[in-house]
Enzyme design. Structure first.
Site, PDB file in Angstrom:
ATOM      1  N   SER A 166       0.793  -1.228   0.000  1.00 56.58           N
ATOM      2  CA  SER A 166       0.000   0.000   0.000  1.00 56.58           C
ATOM      3  C   SER A 166       0.828   1.282   0.000  1.00 56.58           C
ATOM      4  O   SER A 166       0.297   2.340  -0.284  1.00 56.58           O
ATOM      5  CB  SER A 166      -0.971  -0.005   1.170  1.00 56.58           C
ATOM      6  OG  SER A 166      -0.249  -0.035   2.381  1.00 56.58           O
ATOM      7  N   HIS A 182      -5.693  -4.675  -1.026  1.00 55.45           N
ATOM      8  CA  HIS A 182      -5.703  -3.604  -2.024  1.00 55.45           C
ATOM      9  C   HIS A 182      -5.839  -4.121  -3.454  1.00 55.45           C
ATOM     10  O   HIS A 182      -5.715  -3.343  -4.404  1.00 55.45           O
ATOM     11  CB  HIS A 182      -4.431  -2.751  -1.908  1.00 55.45           C
ATOM     12  CG  HIS A 182      -4.446  -1.817  -0.733  1.00 55.45           C
ATOM     13  ND1 HIS A 182      -5.079  -0.591  -0.780  1.00 55.45           N
ATOM     14  CD2 HIS A 182      -3.938  -1.941   0.515  1.00 55.45           C
ATOM     15  CE1 HIS A 182      -4.936   0.008   0.404  1.00 55.45           C
ATOM     16  NE2 HIS A 182      -4.252  -0.782   1.194  1.00 55.45           N
ATOM     17  N   LYS A 208     -12.121  -1.880   1.944  1.00 55.30           N
ATOM     18  CA  LYS A 208     -11.486  -1.042   0.924  1.00 55.30           C
ATOM     19  C   LYS A 208     -12.393  -0.934  -0.305  1.00 55.30           C
ATOM     20  O   LYS A 208     -13.395  -0.263  -0.237  1.00 55.30           O
ATOM     21  CB  LYS A 208     -10.088  -1.567   0.657  1.00 55.30           C
ATOM     22  CG  LYS A 208      -9.270  -1.366   1.947  1.00 55.30           C
ATOM     23  CD  LYS A 208      -7.814  -1.562   1.842  1.00 55.30           C
ATOM     24  CE  LYS A 208      -7.170  -1.091   3.133  1.00 55.30           C
ATOM     25  NZ  LYS A 208      -6.536  -2.128   3.923  1.00 55.30           N
TER      26      LYS A 208
END
Ligand SMILES: *Cc1c(COP(=O)(O)O)cnc(C)c1O
Length: 398
Positions: free
Chosen positions: A186, A214, A246
Site C-alpha cells: 500500500s 488492495h 477497501k
C-alpha cells in the site's frame, strides 16, 4: 508520594508530538464521496481506500437499511453460537462464487482475519516466510504464531528461494512452511510477483497466503483480485485473504479457498470464534457490494481509466511516481517537510491527500500517497491534476 503509574501515557505521547509523529485526526462531516467535507472544508477526496465509491452506492445503502428492518442492528452473538444469520451464510456463498473459490469465510475485519488465522496455519514446528514490507496485521498474526519466522527482501523471489532452500538445509523437519505476502503493497502501489512466488513455494512444498486487501475490487477479471490477475489457481495460492473495508466500501475480512481451508479456519481462529459477528446491515451491504461487482463492470473499468490518466499526467508534469502498478500512486518528493508542505498546498487548492513520511517509508522517500476513485468524474480528475501541477510548481518540486 508514589510516582503516578500512568505518567508514561503523557510523556510518550508528548515525545511523538515533539517529533511530529503523532496522528492528527481529520474529521469528515458526511459521506466519503469524491467531494466531501474534511475539517469543515469542501475538498476532493484523494486518499480513501473506497476505490470504487461503493461506500455510498445506493444499492448498498438500501440493502443495509432493509436489513435493519428485517434483522435488527446486531447479531446477538459470536458466529459459532447464535450469531450466524442467513445474511452471513448468503454473503459467504456469494463471495465464494465471485472469488471462484470452493468456500469463503467472513471475519469481522481484515485485521482480525490475519491475527486469527495465521497463527493457526503455522505453529510450533512450522516455518512462516514473510515479505519484509508485509502489512502490520500480518506482522501481528505472525507474532502470535509459535512457528519459526523468516523474512525475505521485498518482492525478491531469489531471496525467497534462498530462504526456503536454507530452511530445508538447516531444518529438514519443518512440518509445514507458509509463505505470506501482501498482494499489493500500500505504500508504493507495487504488486507481489505472485506467479513466481507460487512457483518457488511449490518447489519447496510450501503453502502460499496472499493478503489481497488492495487488490480485490481492483485487479483481475472484474476486480476478482491478484490471483485472477496472474491467472493462478487454488493449487498455486491456497489461502486468499481480503477485506470489505477497501474497494467493497463497507467493513469486514474474509478468507477464500478450499472447503478444507474454511472448515479449518472457522473451527480454529480465535478472532472468529470469540468476537461478535457482523451486524445485519454490514453483512447485507457487503452482500450488495459483491452483487454490484458482479453486475456493474463499469466501476473497475473507470477506476483504471482514471488511474492511467492521472499517472500519465503526474509523470508528464515531472513528479516521481515510483513504480506503482495500481490505482495507488505515490508522489515521491524526498524530505518529510516537503511532503507535508505539498499536502498543505493541495488542501488549500481543494485536494485532500495525506503525506506518508518516516517511519512509514524511508527518510528520503516521503510522499503524498494518492488513491484513485472510480466515483470521480473526468472533471474531478482534471481538477486534481491541475492542483498537483500548481502546488508542485509553487513549491519548486517540478
Ligand atoms: C487494510 C489492510 C488490512 C486490514 O483490513 P481491515 O479489514 O481494514 O481490518 C489488512 N491487510 C492489508 C494489506 C491492508 O491494506
Amino acid at each position: 508520594m508514589a510516582r503516578d503509574p500512568t505518567h508514561f501515557l503523557r510523556t510518550e505521547y508528548e515525545d511523538l508530538v515533539r517529533q511530529d509523529l503523532d496522528w492528527k485526526m481529520r474529521v469528515l462531516s458526511g459521506p466519503s464521496t469524491p467531494w466531501c467535507q474534511v475539517d469543515g472544508k469542501k475538498v476532493l477526496m484523494f486518499c480513501s481506500n473506497n476505490y470504487l465509491g461503493l461506500s455510498n452506492h445506493p444499492r448498498l445503502k438500501e440493502a443495509a437499511i432493509e436489513a435493519i428492518r428485517t434483522h435488527g442492528v446486531g447479531s446477538g452473538s459470536v458466529r459459532p453460537i447464535a450469531g450466524t444469520m442467513d445474511l452471513h451464510v448468503e454473503l459467504e456463498r456469494r463471495l465464494a462464487r465471485f472469488k471462484r473459490a470452493e468456500a469463503s469465510l467472513v471475519f469481522q475485519t481484515g485485521f482480525s482475519t490475519n491475527a486469527g488465522l495465521i497463527p493457526q496455519l503455522a505453529g510450533d514446528g512450522d516455518l512462516i516466510v514473510s515479505d519484509e514490507l508485509n502489512h502490520g496485521s500480518i506482522i501481528d498474526g505472525v507474532r502470535l504464531s509459535k512457528a519459526d519466522k523468516a523474512v525475505y527482501q521485498h518482492g525478491n523471489v531469489e531471496d525467497l528461494e534462498h530462504v526456503l532452500a536454507e530452511a530445508e538445509e538447516h531444518r529438514p523437519s519443518f512440518r509445514r512452511i507458509l509463505v505470506i505476502t501482501d498482494g499489493v503493497f500500500s505504500m508504493d502501489g507495487d504488486m507481489a510477483p505472485l506467479d513466481r512466488i507460487a512457483r518457488a513455494a511449490k518447489g519447496h512444498g510450501a503453502m502460499v497466503y496472499v493478503d489481497d486487501a488492495h487488490g480485490e475490487g481492483v485487479l483481475g477479471e472484474g476486480g476478482r483480485g491478484i490471483v485472477s490477475h496472474f491467472h493462478l489457481s487454488r493449487d498455486d495460492v491456497q489461502v486468499e485473504m481480503g477485506t470489505f473495508s477497501k474497494a467493497f466500501g463497507v467493513v469486514g475480512g474474509h478468507v477464500s479457498g478450499s472447503k478444507d481451508l474454511v472448515n479449518f479456519a472457522f473451527n480454529k481462529s480465535r478472532t472468529w470464534l470469540l468476537s461478535g459477528s457482523h451486524p445485519p446491515p454490514v453483512a447485507a451491504a457487503c452482500l450488495a457490494a459483491v452483487d454490484v461487482l458482479e453486475k456493474e463492470e463499469e466501476h473497475v473499468k473507470r477506476l483504471w481509466s482514471h488511474t492511467r490518466r492521472f499517472k500519465k499526467a503526474m509523470s508528464d508534469v515531472g513528479f516521481d511516481i515510483g513504480k506503482s502498478e495500481t490505482p495507488i500512486t505515490p508522489i515521491i518528493v524526498g524530505e518529510s517537510r516537503k511532503a507535508k508542505e505539498l499536502s498543505q498546498k493541495l488542501l488549500e487548492q481543494g485536494v485532500f491527500a495525506l503525506p506518508i513520511v518516516f517511519p512509514m517509508v524511508a527518510k528520503d522517500k516521503a510522499r503524498i500517497r494518492t488513491i484513485m476513485n472510480a466515483a470521480l468524474s473526468e472533471d474531478d480528475v482534471h481538477f486534481a491534476i491541475g492542483a498537483f501541477e500548481r502546488a508542485g510548481k509553487e513549491l519548486h518540486l517540478v
